[in-house]
Design a protein around this motif. Structure first.
Motif, PDB file in Angstrom:
ATOM      1  N   ARG A  45       0.844  -1.192   0.000  1.00 12.31           N
ATOM      2  CA  ARG A  45       0.000   0.000   0.000  1.00 12.31           C
ATOM      3  C   ARG A  45       0.882   1.245   0.000  1.00 12.31           C
ATOM      4  NH1 ARG A  45      -3.403  -3.850   2.496  1.00 12.31           N
ATOM      5  NH2 ARG A  45      -5.541  -3.727   1.678  1.00 12.31           N
ATOM      6  N   PRO A  46       0.319   2.380  -0.411  1.00 13.30           N
ATOM      7  CA  PRO A  46       1.146   3.579  -0.568  1.00 13.30           C
ATOM      8  C   PRO A  46       1.934   3.967   0.671  1.00 13.30           C
ATOM      9  CG  PRO A  46      -0.974   3.913  -1.628  1.00 13.30           C
ATOM     10  CD  PRO A  46      -1.073   2.611  -0.878  1.00 13.30           C
ATOM     11  N   ASP A  47       1.381   3.737   1.876  1.00 14.67           N
ATOM     12  CA  ASP A  47       2.094   4.130   3.096  1.00 14.67           C
ATOM     13  C   ASP A  47       3.092   3.073   3.561  1.00 14.67           C
ATOM     14  OD1 ASP A  47       0.453   2.147   4.099  1.00 14.67           O
ATOM     15  OD2 ASP A  47      -0.693   3.467   5.437  1.00 14.67           O
ATOM     16  N   GLU A  48       3.140   1.944   2.854  1.00 16.69           N
ATOM     17  CA  GLU A  48       4.088   0.865   3.147  1.00 16.69           C
ATOM     18  C   GLU A  48       4.024   0.418   4.608  1.00 16.69           C
ATOM     19  OE1 GLU A  48       7.704   0.978   0.183  1.00 16.69           O
ATOM     20  OE2 GLU A  48       7.669   2.872   1.298  1.00 16.69           O
ATOM     21  N   ARG A  49       2.811   0.385   5.155  1.00 16.14           N
ATOM     22  CA  ARG A  49       2.674   0.037   6.567  1.00 16.14           C
ATOM     23  C   ARG A  49       2.929  -1.442   6.840  1.00 16.14           C
ATOM     24  NH1 ARG A  49      -2.601   1.184   4.821  1.00 16.14           N
ATOM     25  NH2 ARG A  49      -4.128  -0.525   5.001  1.00 16.14           N
ATOM     26  N   HIS A  50       2.908  -2.256   5.806  1.00 16.30           N
ATOM     27  CA  HIS A  50       3.308  -3.664   5.973  1.00 16.30           C
ATOM     28  C   HIS A  50       4.323  -4.023   4.886  1.00 16.30           C
ATOM     29  CE1 HIS A  50      -0.173  -3.832   3.323  1.00 16.30           C
ATOM     30  NE2 HIS A  50      -1.003  -3.639   4.331  1.00 16.30           N
ATOM     31  N   ILE A  51       3.878  -4.463   3.744  1.00 14.69           N
ATOM     32  CA  ILE A  51       4.806  -4.736   2.649  1.00 14.69           C
ATOM     33  C   ILE A  51       5.388  -3.429   2.122  1.00 14.69           C
ATOM     34  CG2 ILE A  51       4.968  -5.543   0.255  1.00 14.69           C
ATOM     35  CD1 ILE A  51       4.906  -7.827   2.187  1.00 14.69           C
ATOM     36  N   ARG A  52       6.693  -3.374   2.024  1.00 14.67           N
ATOM     37  CA  ARG A  52       7.361  -2.216   1.434  1.00 14.67           C
ATOM     38  C   ARG A  52       7.582  -2.486  -0.055  1.00 14.67           C
ATOM     39  NH1 ARG A  52      11.644  -2.829   6.255  1.00 14.67           N
ATOM     40  NH2 ARG A  52      10.439  -1.828   7.937  1.00 14.67           N
ATOM     41  N   GLU A  66       4.173 -19.352  -7.775  1.00 13.77           N
ATOM     42  CA  GLU A  66       3.533 -18.198  -8.400  1.00 13.77           C
ATOM     43  C   GLU A  66       3.690 -16.964  -7.512  1.00 13.77           C
ATOM     44  OE1 GLU A  66      -0.421 -18.687  -9.808  1.00 13.77           O
ATOM     45  OE2 GLU A  66       0.245 -19.993 -11.421  1.00 13.77           O
ATOM     46  N   TYR A  67       3.949 -15.850  -8.154  1.00 14.79           N
ATOM     47  CA  TYR A  67       4.140 -14.580  -7.451  1.00 14.79           C
ATOM     48  C   TYR A  67       2.978 -13.678  -7.819  1.00 14.79           C
ATOM     49  CZ  TYR A  67       6.969 -10.608  -5.638  1.00 14.79           C
ATOM     50  OH  TYR A  67       7.458  -9.537  -4.925  1.00 14.79           O
ATOM     51  N   ASN A  68       2.174 -13.319  -6.815  1.00 14.08           N
ATOM     52  CA  ASN A  68       0.980 -12.494  -7.026  1.00 14.08           C
ATOM     53  C   ASN A  68       1.134 -11.184  -6.270  1.00 14.08           C
ATOM     54  OD1 ASN A  68      -1.795 -11.752  -7.615  1.00 14.08           O
ATOM     55  ND2 ASN A  68      -2.343 -12.471  -5.564  1.00 14.08           N
ATOM     56  N   ILE A  69       1.052 -10.069  -6.980  1.00 15.31           N
ATOM     57  CA  ILE A  69       1.092  -8.752  -6.338  1.00 15.31           C
ATOM     58  C   ILE A  69      -0.280  -8.105  -6.475  1.00 15.31           C
ATOM     59  CG2 ILE A  69       2.164  -6.479  -6.272  1.00 15.31           C
ATOM     60  CD1 ILE A  69       4.676  -7.639  -7.411  1.00 15.31           C
ATOM     61  N   GLU A  70      -0.885  -7.773  -5.338  1.00 16.88           N
ATOM     62  CA  GLU A  70      -2.195  -7.135  -5.308  1.00 16.88           C
ATOM     63  C   GLU A  70      -2.053  -5.649  -5.029  1.00 16.88           C
ATOM     64  OE1 GLU A  70      -4.760 -10.804  -3.280  1.00 16.88           O
ATOM     65  OE2 GLU A  70      -4.274  -9.010  -2.099  1.00 16.88           O
ATOM     66  N   GLY A  71      -3.037  -4.878  -5.488  1.00 16.58           N
ATOM     67  CA  GLY A  71      -3.056  -3.482  -5.112  1.00 16.58           C
ATOM     68  C   GLY A  71      -3.882  -2.611  -6.037  1.00 16.58           C
ATOM     69  N   ASN A  72      -4.060  -1.373  -5.593  1.00 20.23           N
ATOM     70  CA  ASN A  72      -4.763  -0.375  -6.393  1.00 20.23           C
ATOM     71  C   ASN A  72      -3.788   0.145  -7.452  1.00 20.23           C
ATOM     72  OD1 ASN A  72      -6.161   1.891  -7.380  1.00 20.23           O
ATOM     73  ND2 ASN A  72      -7.133   2.241  -5.401  1.00 20.23           N
ATOM     74  N   PRO A  73      -4.163   0.109  -8.719  1.00 26.59           N
ATOM     75  CA  PRO A  73      -3.213   0.474  -9.777  1.00 26.59           C
ATOM     76  C   PRO A  73      -2.970   1.971  -9.929  1.00 26.59           C
ATOM     77  CG  PRO A  73      -5.318  -0.125 -10.743  1.00 26.59           C
ATOM     78  CD  PRO A  73      -5.422  -0.434  -9.269  1.00 26.59           C
ATOM     79  N   ILE A  74      -2.478   2.592  -8.850  1.00 23.56           N
ATOM     80  CA  ILE A  74      -1.969   3.950  -8.960  1.00 23.56           C
ATOM     81  C   ILE A  74      -0.646   3.886  -9.722  1.00 23.56           C
ATOM     82  CG2 ILE A  74      -3.115   4.710  -6.845  1.00 23.56           C
ATOM     83  CD1 ILE A  74      -0.439   4.406  -5.392  1.00 23.56           C
ATOM     84  N   ASP A  75      -0.138   5.024 -10.157  1.00 20.63           N
ATOM     85  CA  ASP A  75       1.061   5.024 -11.008  1.00 20.63           C
ATOM     86  C   ASP A  75       2.234   4.289 -10.372  1.00 20.63           C
ATOM     87  OD1 ASP A  75      -0.327   6.443 -12.899  1.00 20.63           O
ATOM     88  OD2 ASP A  75       0.523   8.394 -12.378  1.00 20.63           O
ATOM     89  N   LYS A  76       2.458   4.534  -9.079  1.00 21.02           N
ATOM     90  CA  LYS A  76       3.589   3.904  -8.392  1.00 21.02           C
ATOM     91  C   LYS A  76       3.449   2.384  -8.380  1.00 21.02           C
ATOM     92  CE  LYS A  76       6.056   3.969  -3.937  1.00 21.02           C
ATOM     93  NZ  LYS A  76       6.056   4.507  -2.553  1.00 21.02           N
ATOM     94  N   PHE A  77       2.237   1.916  -8.186  1.00 15.62           N
ATOM     95  CA  PHE A  77       1.990   0.469  -8.168  1.00 15.62           C
ATOM     96  C   PHE A  77       2.188  -0.131  -9.554  1.00 15.62           C
ATOM     97  CE2 PHE A  77      -0.829  -3.171  -8.721  1.00 15.62           C
ATOM     98  CZ  PHE A  77      -0.516  -3.960  -7.628  1.00 15.62           C
ATOM     99  N   VAL A  78       1.670   0.529 -10.567  1.00 11.47           N
ATOM    100  CA  VAL A  78       1.818   0.037 -11.944  1.00 11.47           C
ATOM    101  C   VAL A  78       3.294  -0.076 -12.313  1.00 11.47           C
ATOM    102  CG1 VAL A  78       1.396   0.561 -14.378  1.00 11.47           C
ATOM    103  CG2 VAL A  78      -0.438   0.881 -12.703  1.00 11.47           C
ATOM    104  N   ASP A  79       4.062   0.940 -11.976  1.00  8.62           N
ATOM    105  CA  ASP A  79       5.501   0.913 -12.273  1.00  8.62           C
ATOM    106  C   ASP A  79       6.184  -0.254 -11.557  1.00  8.62           C
ATOM    107  OD1 ASP A  79       5.234   3.158 -13.844  1.00  8.62           O
ATOM    108  OD2 ASP A  79       5.919   4.555 -12.296  1.00  8.62           O
ATOM    109  N   LEU A  80       5.823  -0.469 -10.303  1.00  8.54           N
ATOM    110  CA  LEU A  80       6.399  -1.567  -9.538  1.00  8.54           C
ATOM    111  C   LEU A  80       6.132  -2.909 -10.213  1.00  8.54           C
ATOM    112  CD1 LEU A  80       7.617  -2.707  -6.798  1.00  8.54           C
ATOM    113  CD2 LEU A  80       5.223  -2.928  -6.076  1.00  8.54           C
ATOM    114  N   VAL A  81       4.877  -3.142 -10.558  1.00  7.67           N
ATOM    115  CA  VAL A  81       4.494  -4.429 -11.139  1.00  7.67           C
ATOM    116  C   VAL A  81       5.193  -4.657 -12.478  1.00  7.67           C
ATOM    117  CG1 VAL A  81       2.557  -5.766 -12.063  1.00  7.67           C
ATOM    118  CG2 VAL A  81       2.294  -4.493  -9.916  1.00  7.67           C
TER     119      VAL A  81
END
Length: 237
Positions: A45-52, A66-81
């Motif tokens: 999550r954006p505040d990185e309160r658990h997974i950074r 299998e590696y599954n990344i969940e999240g809201n596709p804000i720009d930062k998340f999209v770039d990460l994935v």
């Protein structure tokens, strides 16, 4: 057999609470796979309160299932994935301050946005899944986005099943049947546990994968992580 993906967010929460590296998130992911887990899920999550965000990169060479990344596709998340290129990305419409996921996508209202994001992920050979409520119209809407799979949001089922209402699985079954008929893969997650997973799996046709974190980690405090993973695997056979 339905695959078990272990969500390790709670391990990161425990680690972050003391500011060090105990428990070791990377070692836990390696051990979970060694004990039989068929996937690892993280939900930064954006505040990185658990997974950074850095965790996503550090985990990459250690995940051979299998590696599954969940999240809201804000720009930062999209770039990460796109940089990490996991096996699967699961799109979840979290608000910034959400404690946990609490709703599926309105796949009709947000169709254009989802189409654009999913296209970008698929161009990078990343399997896509959309978090949806057990609503037939939303399943149909998911198909129109071009996603590969849906993840059925199971909180309502888990709550009602815990109250003795086994019929709460019916809308999930109907959505799974529709999804299969329109060539959508079927995942599920949220509040699934050792108490309800076998019943859910036995009533949901063509269930490919479940992602379980909070309950699995909590149960492991009493029963041990290796034992609990294998208990889930037996119930998912």
């Amino acid at each position: 057999m339905t695959k078990l993906s272990v969500n390790i967010n709670k391990i990161a929460t425990l680690r972050n609470s003391r500011g060090g590296n105990m428990p070791n998130l990377i070692q836990f992911a390696k051990d979970a796979q060694r004990f039989g887990a068929e996937g690892i899920t993280i939900h930064p999550r954006p505040d990185e309160r658990h997974i950074r965000y850095q965790d996503a990169y550090d985990l990459l060479p250690e995940i051979y299932t299998e590696y599954n990344i969940e999240g809201n596709p804000i720009d930062k998340f999209v770039d990460l994935v796109i940089n990490v290129k996991p096996t699967q990305v699961t799109l979840v419409p979290d608000s910034v301050d959400a404690i946990t996921s609490n709703a599926g996508w309105d796949t009709i209202k947000h169709k254009d946005f989802l189409v654009e994001v999913i296209k970008e992920f698929k161009q990078n050979n990343i399997r896509t899944s959309i978090f949806v409520d057990p609503d037939l119209k939303q399943v149909e809407g998911a198909k129109a986005t071009g996603t590969d799979r849906i993840e059925l949001y199971t909180e309502a089922f888990a709550h009602q099943y815990g109250l003795g209402n086994a019929s709460a699985v019916k809308p999930y079954k109907k959505c799974a049947e529709l999804a299969y008929n329109i060539d959508l893969g079927i995942n599920a997650g949220h509040d699934l546990s050792l108490d309800n997973i076998e019943f859910f799996k036995n009533n949901i046709p063509n269930l490919l994968e479940v992602s379980i974190g909070h309950a699995l980690i909590s149960e492991s405090l009493y029963l041990g992580i290796e034992n609990v993973i294998n208990m889930y695997l037996r119930k998912l056979e």
